[in-house]
Every structure is written in C-alpha cells, then in structure tokens.
Design an enzyme around this catalytic site. Sequence first.
Site, PDB file in Angstrom:
ATOM      1  N   GLY A  18       7.314 -16.552  11.552  1.00 35.50           N
ATOM      2  CA  GLY A  18       7.103 -16.537   9.917  1.00 35.50           C
ATOM      3  C   GLY A  18       6.418 -17.816   9.637  1.00 35.50           C
ATOM      4  O   GLY A  18       6.077 -18.372  10.618  1.00 35.50           O
ATOM      5  N   ASP A  74      18.168 -20.226  -0.966  1.00 32.48           N
ATOM      6  CA  ASP A  74      16.987 -19.288  -0.280  1.00 32.48           C
ATOM      7  C   ASP A  74      17.793 -18.197   0.363  1.00 32.48           C
ATOM      8  O   ASP A  74      17.505 -17.660   1.474  1.00 32.48           O
ATOM      9  CB  ASP A  74      16.143 -19.823   0.639  1.00 32.48           C
ATOM     10  CG  ASP A  74      14.832 -19.318   1.031  1.00 32.48           C
ATOM     11  OD1 ASP A  74      14.550 -18.285  -0.009  1.00 32.48           O
ATOM     12  OD2 ASP A  74      14.338 -19.536   1.895  1.00 32.48           O
ATOM     13  N   VAL A  82      11.519 -13.592  19.344  1.00 36.87           N
ATOM     14  CA  VAL A  82      12.174 -12.530  18.613  1.00 36.87           C
ATOM     15  C   VAL A  82      11.698 -12.452  17.002  1.00 36.87           C
ATOM     16  O   VAL A  82      12.229 -11.531  16.277  1.00 36.87           O
ATOM     17  CB  VAL A  82      13.722 -12.370  18.619  1.00 36.87           C
ATOM     18  CG1 VAL A  82      13.990 -12.300  20.211  1.00 36.87           C
ATOM     19  CG2 VAL A  82      14.126 -13.798  18.087  1.00 36.87           C
ATOM     20  N   GLU A 121       8.619 -19.988  14.710  1.00 37.15           N
ATOM     21  CA  GLU A 121       8.886 -18.727  15.489  1.00 37.15           C
ATOM     22  C   GLU A 121      10.575 -19.012  15.904  1.00 37.15           C
ATOM     23  O   GLU A 121      11.013 -20.265  15.787  1.00 37.15           O
ATOM     24  CB  GLU A 121       8.404 -19.050  16.951  1.00 37.15           C
ATOM     25  CG  GLU A 121       6.889 -18.811  16.672  1.00 37.15           C
ATOM     26  CD  GLU A 121       6.177 -18.797  18.000  1.00 37.15           C
ATOM     27  OE1 GLU A 121       4.956 -18.607  18.119  1.00 37.15           O
ATOM     28  OE2 GLU A 121       6.544 -19.480  19.005  1.00 37.15           O
ATOM     29  N   VAL A 122      11.131 -17.702  16.076  1.00 33.06           N
ATOM     30  CA  VAL A 122      12.584 -17.892  16.824  1.00 33.06           C
ATOM     31  C   VAL A 122      12.559 -17.095  18.167  1.00 33.06           C
ATOM     32  O   VAL A 122      11.962 -15.879  18.155  1.00 33.06           O
ATOM     33  CB  VAL A 122      13.524 -16.999  15.685  1.00 33.06           C
ATOM     34  CG1 VAL A 122      14.756 -16.915  16.538  1.00 33.06           C
ATOM     35  CG2 VAL A 122      13.719 -17.606  14.477  1.00 33.06           C
ATOM     36  N   TYR A 160       7.758 -20.302   8.508  1.00 33.33           N
ATOM     37  CA  TYR A 160       8.669 -21.455   9.127  1.00 33.33           C
ATOM     38  C   TYR A 160       8.038 -21.811  10.640  1.00 33.33           C
ATOM     39  O   TYR A 160       8.441 -23.065  10.861  1.00 33.33           O
ATOM     40  CB  TYR A 160      10.019 -21.332   9.058  1.00 33.33           C
ATOM     41  CG  TYR A 160      10.196 -19.805   9.716  1.00 33.33           C
ATOM     42  CD1 TYR A 160      10.525 -19.726  10.983  1.00 33.33           C
ATOM     43  CD2 TYR A 160      10.304 -18.743   9.212  1.00 33.33           C
ATOM     44  CE1 TYR A 160      11.059 -18.824  11.779  1.00 33.33           C
ATOM     45  CE2 TYR A 160      10.812 -17.486   9.703  1.00 33.33           C
ATOM     46  CZ  TYR A 160      10.994 -17.745  11.277  1.00 33.33           C
ATOM     47  OH  TYR A 160      11.337 -16.385  11.849  1.00 33.33           O
TER      48      TYR A 160
END
Length: 520
Positions: free
Chosen positions: A229, A348, A226, A233-234, A231
Amino acid sequence: MKRVGSVSFPCNLFKNALNQMGHRGVVLFLLLQSLQALAEDGQLMCVCEDSGCLDSRQCEGSQCYSSVKVGGRGVVVTRGCLQGSEKSRMTCFTPATLSQAVLCCSSFMCNRNATADSLLPLLTTAPKEESVKYRMETLALFVLGPVVVLALLSVLSVLGCRKLHRGRLQEYDPEQGAIDGLIISNVGDSTLADLLGHSCTSGSGSGLPFLVQRTVARQIGLIECVGKGRYGEVWRGQWQGENVAVKIFSSRDEKSWFRETEIYNTVLLRHDNILGFMASDMTSRNSSTQLWLITHYHDNGSLYDYLQRVPVETGEGLAMATSVACGLVHLHTEIFGTEGKPAIAHRDLKSKNILVTKELRCCIADLGLAVTHSQANNQLDMGNNPKVGTKRYMAPEVLDETIQTDCFDSYKRVDIWAFGLVLWEIGRRTYSNGIVEEYKPPFYDQVPNDPSFEDMRKVVCVEQQRPFIPNRWFSDPTLSALVKLMKECWYQNPSARLTALRIKKTLDKIHSSLEKGKES
C-alpha cells in the site's frame, strides 16, 4: 596495547567482548574511551562537520564525537570536538533515545569513519526509566574508577570467549533481511506465547522488553509479501518456527512508524481485539534504512480482504462487529493506575485496518495516526504526523474542516462515524434468507474508486448522503437492528452519535435476541 595509568590491557579483545553485550557494552566502551582520554595530555584533532565548524573541516578538543539524529529532515549525522572534561562527560554519557545518539572517542581523527549505518544501531526504544537506570550505572562505574572497570572487562572477556566458542554469528542476509543464528540468553528457545505472557510486567507497554525486541527483530526471516500500500509492505515472517507479521514502512511514512512505536512502547494495549504488538526496530537492508513493526500474524488477513472472499452467517457477522466495538471501547477508555493507559482515538478506522482472527473475531490495527488524552493533565497528544486518515471514511466535520481540533471527544466521534461504515460493509456480506450482496466499499455508487477530498465533501457534507441500505435488510430482525445502529453512528451532528460503549451494549442485546430466536 593501550595503557591507563600503569595497567595494560588488549583493547580489541575487550571491545569485541563488549560488542556481544549490546547497550551495556556500548556504555562500558564509552567509559573506557573516556578514561583513556583523562590519562593523555594535550588536544585531539577531530573531523568537524557541524554548524559551528564554519569553513574548517577539522577541530581540536579533549574528545571527538559523532552523533546521529532521526527527525523531520531524515537521518542527520554530525561530527566535531568537545572542549573540557566536564562537557565531554555530560555529552558522552547522555543515554541514547529513539531519535538521537552520541558516540565519543579519544584518539587522532577517530570520528572520521562515523556514518549513519554505524551510528543508527545505537538508537533505542527503551523507556525513560531504563535510561535513568543506565545513567546511574554509568555514574557509579565512573566514580569507582579504572579498577572496577578492568574487573568488569575481565568478566566480560571470559563471557565473550565462551560465546565465541559456542559459534560465530552468521552474516546479515540481504535477501531475507535478517541475521540468522543469533542467540541471546534473554530469548533462548522461548515461544511467542512465553515471551508475551510475561510482557505485562516488562515496563514496555504491550510489547516485549526493549532488549528482547531488538533480538526478536534480528532473528526474523521474511517469507512472503502479503500486502502492499501507500504505507509500504506487509510480509509474513518467521521467528523460531512461528509466523509473525512484519510491516515495513516506506520512508515517506516514517512518522506513522514512529507514532505507532511510541504508543505501543508507552501504553498498555494488550487486548484480544487490538492487534498484538511484538517489536519495533530500525534495520539496514541493501544499504538503506528500513522501519519494521512486528506484530501477530493472522492468516485471514484484513476484514476488507476477508469480506471480499467469504460471505458470513448472521451470527458470525454480528460477532465480528461486536469484537470491533470491544476493541474501540478499550482504545477510547482511559484506565487509571500504575498499569493504566490514556484514552486513545484511532483516527483511521476502516476495514483494511481491522484483522480477522482464526476464530472469526476482529482486532484493530494501525495506530500510526492515533491521538491520546489523559485526564490527569488534560493533555491532548497528537503526535507529529500531518496525515488525516482515509478520505472515504472521513466524517463530515473532518471533510468540511469544522472539527474541534482541541477537543479529544471530537476524535472519538470521528471513529464512531467510521465504525458505522465498517458495520455497513459487514451487513452487505451477511446472509439473510439465503441472500447476500457482493462486497463493495462505502459510497461505491456515489464517488470514484479513489475519491478526492472534494468528492467526499460534496457527497457527505453538501448532499448529506449515506451508504445505500438494501430492502432485504429490513425484513431480517438482526440486520434491521444493525441498520438502526449504523444510522445512529452517521448523524451529521457529531455530538448526537453513540459512544463506543453504547454501541457495544447494543450489539450485545442484538446478539442475545438472536440467540433467543434460535432457541424458540
């Protein structure tokens, strides 16, 4: 068949049973190996891969060992020998930590097959209290001797047979990244609400107890990606039919995973406006190590995504802003007592790190850069992450490098600056007199899509510009009050900015005025 003293027993059967019992099984198995070593005379030949091995690939000692360490150099595996029973005992019974674990054995070249994949599962996120408990239990077992060990192993063998009788575990699924069919009595048929409802007394911060964390992580099936980025994945995953969010960190963002895991497992963070943490685990997929952080799942996604799709009414936008402020107050406030928490600065804060719940309220996520402070010892804990946040949301003192890095209040004021920008994003997508602007990020008309540090420094510090305020906002009482509030978050002088608590109280007053206006 192995022999200890005059008692014989089937080691493989006991080892299989111990593997069913997780960490305690590992402790007992290490003890069994140690007892075997005590019963044998002479030295063992072991594989040697350590700084002390010089040019030799082998060494002799009373026991062989292999260890794994996760740190700045990634995953490091060493192997070698231990000399003397006392040194072996101290080394082999040292509890595993989040970053290091040791495995001992007592047969010829028994550490030759030790690899990162076989040693990483020994790492633990258990709190220090649990480590002390395991150490005391291990010492007690060692003192009581082989008779008690054999009695325990007999019981474990029976339990292992009963578990095997109920059904074998399925293989690890490389496509789904989960072990299906895993059943542990700690979890059973519980729902997330059942588990999290008892987590406040688990000793594991705001997450689940350690053993349950590992169990839940291994029962999750990944359904769909979903978000992606820098960082990682989600994914939307499922655990016992319920949706969960699985953030899979990239290898270069390992320190963010470590920091977020550390904070969630040591700090009581359960709050409606902080993303609910469930578990953290280091898993293996396609022969590579993955870092998972498992949290509550919110269908609406991030505030950034939501505002692009949906404009909001005045009351909805105000409620969203207030909920973010509530979460920030909880982070910034130190709570004293046995179930307290240190003060935390996010560092952040941005619309992409704020999630929208089904009730259209917000919760703050992503604590990978967080800094903590405790008044008791005046300790400022920065973690070990060199990243400094998102450039578009950086405060002037961060951009011109004048921030007081040894002062915790400085980091709270950085959060307030970023909150003012989030408030501006909500304001653009809030209806007034039937008019609403399209979504745009802060400073969209002043810097490129992916601004550099120098781009932002020029606009914010040199030119001292702020996001553009449309004229229509001043004709709406609620938006006009929000404009005044966000400007008080944007002072060039950090000490002049509002506190999170003052922002929350101001938003409550604006909301009360809105409700009175509707009634009249």
